[in-house]
Every structure is written in C-alpha cells, then in structure tokens.
Write an enzyme that holds these catalytic residues in place. Sequence first.
Site, PDB file in Angstrom:
ATOM      1  N   TRP A  51       0.838  -1.205   0.000  1.00 48.82           N
ATOM      2  CA  TRP A  51       0.000   0.000   0.000  1.00 48.82           C
ATOM      3  C   TRP A  51       0.871   1.252   0.000  1.00 48.82           C
ATOM      4  O   TRP A  51       0.519   2.272  -0.593  1.00 48.82           O
ATOM      5  CB  TRP A  51      -0.901  -0.001   1.233  1.00 48.82           C
ATOM      6  CG  TRP A  51      -1.724   1.239   1.393  1.00 48.82           C
ATOM      7  CD1 TRP A  51      -2.937   1.515   0.823  1.00 48.82           C
ATOM      8  CD2 TRP A  51      -1.408   2.402   2.192  1.00 48.82           C
ATOM      9  NE1 TRP A  51      -3.377   2.757   1.222  1.00 48.82           N
ATOM     10  CE2 TRP A  51      -2.468   3.311   2.050  1.00 48.82           C
ATOM     11  CE3 TRP A  51      -0.327   2.742   3.009  1.00 48.82           C
ATOM     12  CZ2 TRP A  51      -2.478   4.545   2.705  1.00 48.82           C
ATOM     13  CZ3 TRP A  51      -0.333   3.967   3.654  1.00 48.82           C
ATOM     14  CH2 TRP A  51      -1.405   4.848   3.498  1.00 48.82           C
ATOM     15  N   HIS A  52       2.034   1.169   0.656  1.00 40.52           N
ATOM     16  CA  HIS A  52       2.907   2.331   0.740  1.00 40.52           C
ATOM     17  C   HIS A  52       3.607   2.631  -0.574  1.00 40.52           C
ATOM     18  O   HIS A  52       4.052   3.761  -0.787  1.00 40.52           O
ATOM     19  CB  HIS A  52       3.942   2.136   1.843  1.00 40.52           C
ATOM     20  CG  HIS A  52       3.393   2.292   3.219  1.00 40.52           C
ATOM     21  ND1 HIS A  52       2.800   1.245   3.907  1.00 40.52           N
ATOM     22  CD2 HIS A  52       3.317   3.369   4.049  1.00 40.52           C
ATOM     23  CE1 HIS A  52       2.399   1.676   5.093  1.00 40.52           C
ATOM     24  NE2 HIS A  52       2.693   2.958   5.199  1.00 40.52           N
ATOM     25  N   GLY A  53       3.728   1.659  -1.452  1.00 41.65           N
ATOM     26  CA  GLY A  53       4.390   1.945  -2.719  1.00 41.65           C
ATOM     27  C   GLY A  53       4.819   0.699  -3.449  1.00 41.65           C
ATOM     28  O   GLY A  53       4.897  -0.391  -2.881  1.00 41.65           O
TER      29      GLY A  53
END
Length: 469
Positions: A325-327
């Site tokens: 989700w962060h990248g």
Amino acid sequence: MLFPTLTFGLFFLFVYGLTWSLKASNEWRKIVLLVASWYFYGAWDTRFVALLMASGILNWGAARLIVAAEDRPKLRKVWLAIGIAINLTILGFFKYYGFFMEQVEHLLHSLGWERDLYIMQVVLPVGISFFTFQGMSYVIDIYRRKTEPASLLDMVLLMSFFPHLVAGPIVRASHLIPQFKKVPELTRGMAAMGLALIVWGLFKKAIIASELATGLVDQTFFDPSAQSSPDLIAGAYGYAVQIYCDFSAYTDMAVGLAALLGYRFPHNFNQPYRAVSLQDFWRRWHISLSSWLRDYLYISLGGSRHGLVRLCLALMGTMLLGGLWHGASWNFVIWGALHGSVLAVERLWREFRPKGWKPIPNWLGILITFHIVLLGWIFFRAQSFDSALAFIAGIFTAGGTAALVTPMLLAMILVGMTFHYAPPYTMQRVAMKIRTVNALWVGLGIGLFILVVDAMRPEGVAPFIYYQF
C-alpha cells in the site's frame, strides 16, 4: 499546497470565514468546502481533480446499487465486487503499473527475450492511497450494513475534504458523514484544541522533521557507503524521529484544521515508540490505517477465527499488502514481511510460552520493539534493496568518526524521542488552559510562536513524507 506555508494560511482563512458565514445553510456550506477542496487538490495538478470527482461518484453509485439489491444477496455481492474492483483498478494503474511492467521486463530478459517493452510514465496522484481506501471502506460498510447511505454531495465531500485528503487520517464514512448531515458547531474547546494541534504540528514538521531531513537523514541515505558508522547510526535514529514528527505533524494539523471548521477527526498517533510489542506499536502508529487493515483485510483473511496457522498467515498477508500500500517497491514488501513475521512470532510466543516464564519487563519490550521498527525504517527509507543492505552493513563495518552529527541534530533526535514519554493527554491539558485565556492573548501568542518557528526552520518547506503514498 502545503500546510506550513503562507499560501495555505491565506487559503484556509478565506475558507474559514466563508464557511462560517454560511452556517444557516448547511448544504451551501458543504458545497463551498467541496469546491475549496478541489481547488486545494488542483493546486498540485488540476488534471487529477477529475479523477477525485470520478472516484467519489463511482463509489457512491456502487453503494446505491448495493442498497437497491437489498433482497438479492448474490447481486449485492456482485456490486460489492465491482465497487472494490473499481477502487483497486484506479489504485493499481496509477501506483503499480510501472513497477509491474518493470518486473515483467526483467522476467522476459531473464528468459532470453531481450526486446524492450514500452512502459508508459504514469504520474502518481497525491493521496490516491488515502482516498481510494476511504471509498472502498464506504462500499464495504454499506454492504455490511454498518453505515447509512450518503448523499452524492456528502460522499464526494468525504473523499475530497482537504484537511485529510492527501495524507490522512483515513476517516471512515460512519464517522464523518453523520457530522456532514448536521449543522456544525465550533465550541471554545474545539477551537483551543484545533489551534494547539496546528501549532504543535507546525513545530514538529518545520523544525524537527525538516532539520533532521536536511542536516542528517537525506545525506546518510543518499550514499550509505560514503558514511561512517556513527553517522549511519545517527541517520537511522534520525529517520525514526523524522518520519514520526513529519507524519504525526500532518495528522495533528489535519485534525486541528477540521476542528476549526466544526468537524472531529480521529487521532492517528499515540506515542508509538513507547510500544512494548509490535502489536502494541500498530495500536499506536497510523491508527486509522492499522484499524482499516484489521477490519477490512485481516478479518477478511480469517483473522483469529480459524486456528493459529490461519491467524499467522493472515497477519503476514495483511502486513505484506500493507507494505505494498505504501508503494511499488520490493523494499516496502520487505518492510511489510518484517512486521508480519514479528507479529506472527509474538502471537506464537504468547500461545506457547513455557509455563512459569514471566513476561519480559516493559522497558525491555520497548527497547526490542523500537529497534525492530528501526530496522524496518531502513528498508522503508532506502532508495533500493542494495542501498538498505549497504546501510546496515555500514553500521557494523564502516568505522570512522561522526562527520554529520552536530549537537543540534543530536538534540533534535533526543527531543523527538522524549515526546513519546510525555504524560498522556498533554495536548488536551494544553487546550484546556488555552480555552481559559483571552482570545486576543491567544492570537498574539500563536502569532509569536509562528514567527519563532519561521525564524528557526530551514529554508523552504519539503512535502510531507506521506504525500508520496
């Protein structure tokens, strides 16, 4: 448009005055807030305002179709699946298309196919992870009958509301939509709390986070092989403080700005570096995301309902997806795998700890947990997997003396860590004192504080770290 800038300050003052002048008409007030939010988002890139609008409308439409199919369970599931797919498609294309195509290209090259693939350069919209998660949670909550259907205006405003738009907290429909339906009130207590959080967030971002970033963290992570062991160690601790002060500053300011507009947001941090276990850490860090992952992913993967093995797999799966989700980076996958593995080990230890063995003291739990989190932050911050390994190796082998660490930077790290051991509810106590002071003196005090911060902070204002997520 960044919070700690004069441009945003003038923007907010205009919106504040206009919205409270429209208090008699709640619908017009919300329309003004919506247009202001689109202007705020468009100040970064006007092209993606249409994406923000479309996302809100599509989620509202999917929820309406689920409600309309109340007596047809299979059709409700179909509309739920379509609603989730819409959100994941938007998120996946903008955030993971380039990463996916690069992995395909590497795979084909390893199989002997040397032809290059055409890979589009996709610009990542600011805050896309936050507003797609908000939309998805609304659709799921409608399906689970945990929230009431929202009007189109309320739904689009929920996803566009500028205080939390680009970096959270992830405010759920069940929390904010009922507030949109009522005419807001601004009490003296809300105003005092809002102002206290804004100036506190400004201090953490503009002075501590920015000073550590420019003076220490950016340099140590840019080329770890060129740094000494003491500088790398300080850089790791400095980043732990920087990311906390930077991200918590944004959410403090978001909560404060919303309070001045008459709305209540949930708090997102609770002294996370004093956690006695990693499970405790995730109850204190980015609370809106960790609760989202728990309610919509961990439970859906089985949670604790299907035995210990399934529970551990659910923990690992949740944290791996939380990392992604962060990248789109293998470093985020490793960060998620580290957290998932330790959470699973903690759960197994609680289950199979030998009888008679006492729990470890809290001070030792805090020490161990913090350094596990610190190890994860190295992968989280490093530009590549090789860079993270070089950073860790350099800590133990580089030797040398500290060239970057100054007494001021060391003081910033110590002050940032001290925040986690302040008495609970310190800001609430400060707000209680502010509300008893004459408004003129409050205004003068805040103005003086802002001038001091402006004089002390480095030149320029770097974007908040979580803008990239």
